[in-house]
Structures are given as C-alpha cells and as structure tokens.
Design a protein around this motif. Structure first.
Motif, PDB file in Angstrom:
ATOM      1  N   UNK A  34       8.462 -10.015  -3.375  1.00 58.98           N
ATOM      2  CA  UNK A  34       7.666  -8.842  -3.765  1.00 58.98           C
ATOM      3  C   UNK A  34       8.530  -7.639  -4.100  1.00 58.98           C
ATOM      4  N   UNK A  35       9.708  -7.567  -3.457  1.00 61.52           N
ATOM      5  CA  UNK A  35      10.494  -6.346  -3.562  1.00 61.52           C
ATOM      6  C   UNK A  35      10.825  -5.931  -4.991  1.00 61.52           C
ATOM      7  N   UNK A  36      10.911  -6.894  -5.904  1.00 64.48           N
ATOM      8  CA  UNK A  36      11.279  -6.522  -7.275  1.00 64.48           C
ATOM      9  C   UNK A  36      10.163  -5.766  -7.979  1.00 64.48           C
ATOM     10  N   UNK A  37       8.932  -6.006  -7.591  1.00 64.97           N
ATOM     11  CA  UNK A  37       7.804  -5.404  -8.312  1.00 64.97           C
ATOM     12  C   UNK A  37       7.282  -4.226  -7.537  1.00 64.97           C
ATOM     13  N   UNK A  38       6.753  -3.261  -8.272  1.00 60.90           N
ATOM     14  CA  UNK A  38       6.128  -2.152  -7.570  1.00 60.90           C
ATOM     15  C   UNK A  38       4.733  -2.568  -7.168  1.00 60.90           C
ATOM     16  N   UNK A  39       4.377  -2.209  -5.974  1.00 57.29           N
ATOM     17  CA  UNK A  39       3.040  -2.542  -5.515  1.00 57.29           C
ATOM     18  C   UNK A  39       2.028  -1.638  -6.186  1.00 57.29           C
ATOM     19  N   UNK A  40       1.070  -2.235  -6.855  1.00 54.01           N
ATOM     20  CA  UNK A  40       0.062  -1.406  -7.509  1.00 54.01           C
ATOM     21  C   UNK A  40      -1.047  -1.102  -6.508  1.00 54.01           C
ATOM     22  N   UNK A  42      -2.629  -0.063  -3.121  1.00 54.27           N
ATOM     23  CA  UNK A  42      -2.050   0.720  -2.036  1.00 54.27           C
ATOM     24  C   UNK A  42      -2.284  -0.060  -0.756  1.00 54.27           C
ATOM     25  N   UNK A  43      -1.216  -0.439  -0.099  1.00 61.44           N
ATOM     26  CA  UNK A  43      -1.347  -1.177   1.150  1.00 61.44           C
ATOM     27  C   UNK A  43      -1.900  -0.256   2.217  1.00 61.44           C
ATOM     28  N   UNK A  44      -2.507  -0.828   3.227  1.00 63.91           N
ATOM     29  CA  UNK A  44      -3.188  -0.015   4.236  1.00 63.91           C
ATOM     30  C   UNK A  44      -2.258   1.013   4.855  1.00 63.91           C
ATOM     31  N   UNK A  45      -1.034   0.584   5.192  1.00 65.70           N
ATOM     32  CA  UNK A  45      -0.180   1.506   5.931  1.00 65.70           C
ATOM     33  C   UNK A  45       0.680   2.370   5.012  1.00 65.70           C
ATOM     34  N   UNK A  46       0.698   2.061   3.717  1.00 64.66           N
ATOM     35  CA  UNK A  46       1.585   2.801   2.818  1.00 64.66           C
ATOM     36  C   UNK A  46       1.027   4.179   2.497  1.00 64.66           C
ATOM     37  N   UNK A 112       1.083   9.476   0.627  1.00 65.67           N
ATOM     38  CA  UNK A 112       1.984   8.416   1.108  1.00 65.67           C
ATOM     39  C   UNK A 112       2.422   8.692   2.543  1.00 65.67           C
ATOM     40  N   UNK A 113       2.608   7.625   3.312  1.00 64.70           N
ATOM     41  CA  UNK A 113       3.218   7.784   4.630  1.00 64.70           C
ATOM     42  C   UNK A 113       4.721   7.859   4.427  1.00 64.70           C
ATOM     43  N   UNK A 114       5.286   9.022   4.683  1.00 57.25           N
ATOM     44  CA  UNK A 114       6.714   9.222   4.442  1.00 57.25           C
ATOM     45  C   UNK A 114       7.434   9.269   5.784  1.00 57.25           C
ATOM     46  N   UNK A 115       8.476   8.481   5.910  1.00 52.92           N
ATOM     47  CA  UNK A 115       9.229   8.458   7.172  1.00 52.92           C
ATOM     48  C   UNK A 115      10.677   8.801   6.905  1.00 52.92           C
ATOM     49  N   UNK A 116      11.286   9.457   7.869  1.00 53.54           N
ATOM     50  CA  UNK A 116      12.732   9.675   7.811  1.00 53.54           C
ATOM     51  C   UNK A 116      13.331   8.977   9.019  1.00 53.54           C
ATOM     52  N   UNK A 117      14.469   8.357   8.810  1.00 55.78           N
ATOM     53  CA  UNK A 117      15.147   7.723   9.940  1.00 55.78           C
ATOM     54  C   UNK A 117      16.638   7.975   9.780  1.00 55.78           C
ATOM     55  N   UNK A 175      11.823   6.942   3.578  1.00 54.38           N
ATOM     56  CA  UNK A 175      11.114   5.754   3.111  1.00 54.38           C
ATOM     57  C   UNK A 175       9.644   6.074   2.893  1.00 54.38           C
ATOM     58  N   UNK A 176       9.122   5.547   1.790  1.00 52.83           N
ATOM     59  CA  UNK A 176       7.705   5.711   1.468  1.00 52.83           C
ATOM     60  C   UNK A 176       7.322   4.620   0.496  1.00 52.83           C
ATOM     61  N   UNK A 177       6.154   4.025   0.700  1.00 47.01           N
ATOM     62  CA  UNK A 177       5.600   3.045  -0.234  1.00 47.01           C
ATOM     63  C   UNK A 177       6.611   1.962  -0.624  1.00 47.01           C
ATOM     64  N   UNK A 178       7.198   1.329   0.396  1.00 45.38           N
ATOM     65  CA  UNK A 178       8.127   0.213   0.177  1.00 45.38           C
ATOM     66  C   UNK A 178       9.424   0.585  -0.524  1.00 45.38           C
TER      67      UNK A 178
END
Length: 189
Positions: A34-40, A42-46, A112-117, A175-178
C-alpha cells in the motif's frame, strides 16, 4: 453424546482460528504494497471530522487529500438564506505547497491526526535513508532524508554534516496520513 459435541466444538474453534490466521497474513501482505499509493479513502484513525467554522489559524486540515496547516481563514457571510463560507489558505505540512479551499462553515472538514515523535539518529546510508532509534530501543529504518523544499534540503545537509562530525543528533519526525518526514534536528545533551 456429550463427548462428541465437545470434540466438534473443539474442531470449529480450531477452524475459525485457522481462518483468522489466514486473514491476518493476507492483510499484512496487502499493507506492504500500500505504501506506494496514496490512500484516497480516509482511514478511521488518519483523520477526524470537524466543522469548518471551528478550524482556526494554525490548525491542520485536509485539502485535496493532503494534510495542511491553516495559514489564514476568513469567513464570508453570504446572501439572505445562504450559509457563511469559510475560505482557508494553508500549506502542505510535508511539501510546503500552498493550498486553498472554500467550505460552508457548517460542513465538516477532515482534520488529519498529526503526530510528532523524537528519535535518536543512528546512521545515514549512501542512498539517503536514515536509521533511527525510538526510546523503546527499537530501530526505524524506513525514513529517508527530508527533501522537496529548500528548508528540507538544507535540513538534510545539516543532518549529514552533524552526523559526519560524530554528534549525537535527535530528530523530530512529523507524521500524518501515512506519511512521515523529518522536520527538525537538535543535538542531544
């Protein structure tokens, strides 16, 4: 009779466990591709929905499937029975590209759920891939040096220079939306 029932029950449990196992391996195989394609979709947690009128400057919003940071937001009152419209000007948090969007203030927008780590930099290889270590001690090897904008190219140069000097570097990963990208670095004390 009881014994027979029991053995049948055992069988059905075993078979359902088997199909579950098969399902899991199938899912994980699909994930890798999946990683090569952009997810169209919207996943539940994204992403999560928020009313357009409640999104303020500095907040995040999804525009054309990209996670963006709102630079400014203006509302315009429309005619007698019209709804107020919100006009967003935003920049893509990964590419820095400017985006605009008009949305009725009562409509929901995706946020978007945006995370910093933070990770410790272990290694940079010749292909520009970085090896990072999480606090838990696990390594993360799937990120490459930031690129695409002047800022991120400069950050990549700084990272390489600091790494070549043998400094201990802590990087901040957004990180956001994969998608993930290194957005900052600092020396660890």
């Amino acid at each position: 009779g009881v014994r027979e029932q029991r053995s049948q029950k055992g069988k059905s449990i075993a078979s359902s466990a088997k199909t579950q196992g098969a399902r899991e391996t199938r899912a994980s195989m699909a994930d890798e591709g999946v990683q090569e394609f952009e997810n169209v979709e919207s996943g539940a947690s994204l992403t999560y929905p928020a009313a357009a009128g409640s999104i303020r400057k500095g907040a995040h919003i999804v525009i054309k499937g990209r996670p963006c940071k709102v630079l400014e937001m203006t509302t315009s009152k429309t005619g007698k029975h019209g709804h107020a419209k919100c006009h967003f000007t935003a920049t893509d948090i990964f590419t820095g590209k400017k985006c605009e969007m008009l949305e009725s203030s009562t409509h929901n927008c995706d946020v978007p759920n945006v995370h910093r780590a933070e990770y410790t930099l272990l290694d940079i290889d010749d292909d520009g891939f970085v090896s990072l270590m999480e606090e838990s001690g696990d390594t993360k090897d799937d990120l490459s040096l930031p690129s695409g904008t002047d800022d991120s190219n400069k950050l990549a140069e700084d990272l390489k220079a600091a790494f070549d000097d043998g400094k201990d570097i802590i990087v901040t990963v957004l990180s956001a939306m994969n998608e993930e990208m290194i957005i900052a670095m600092r020396e660890s004390k």
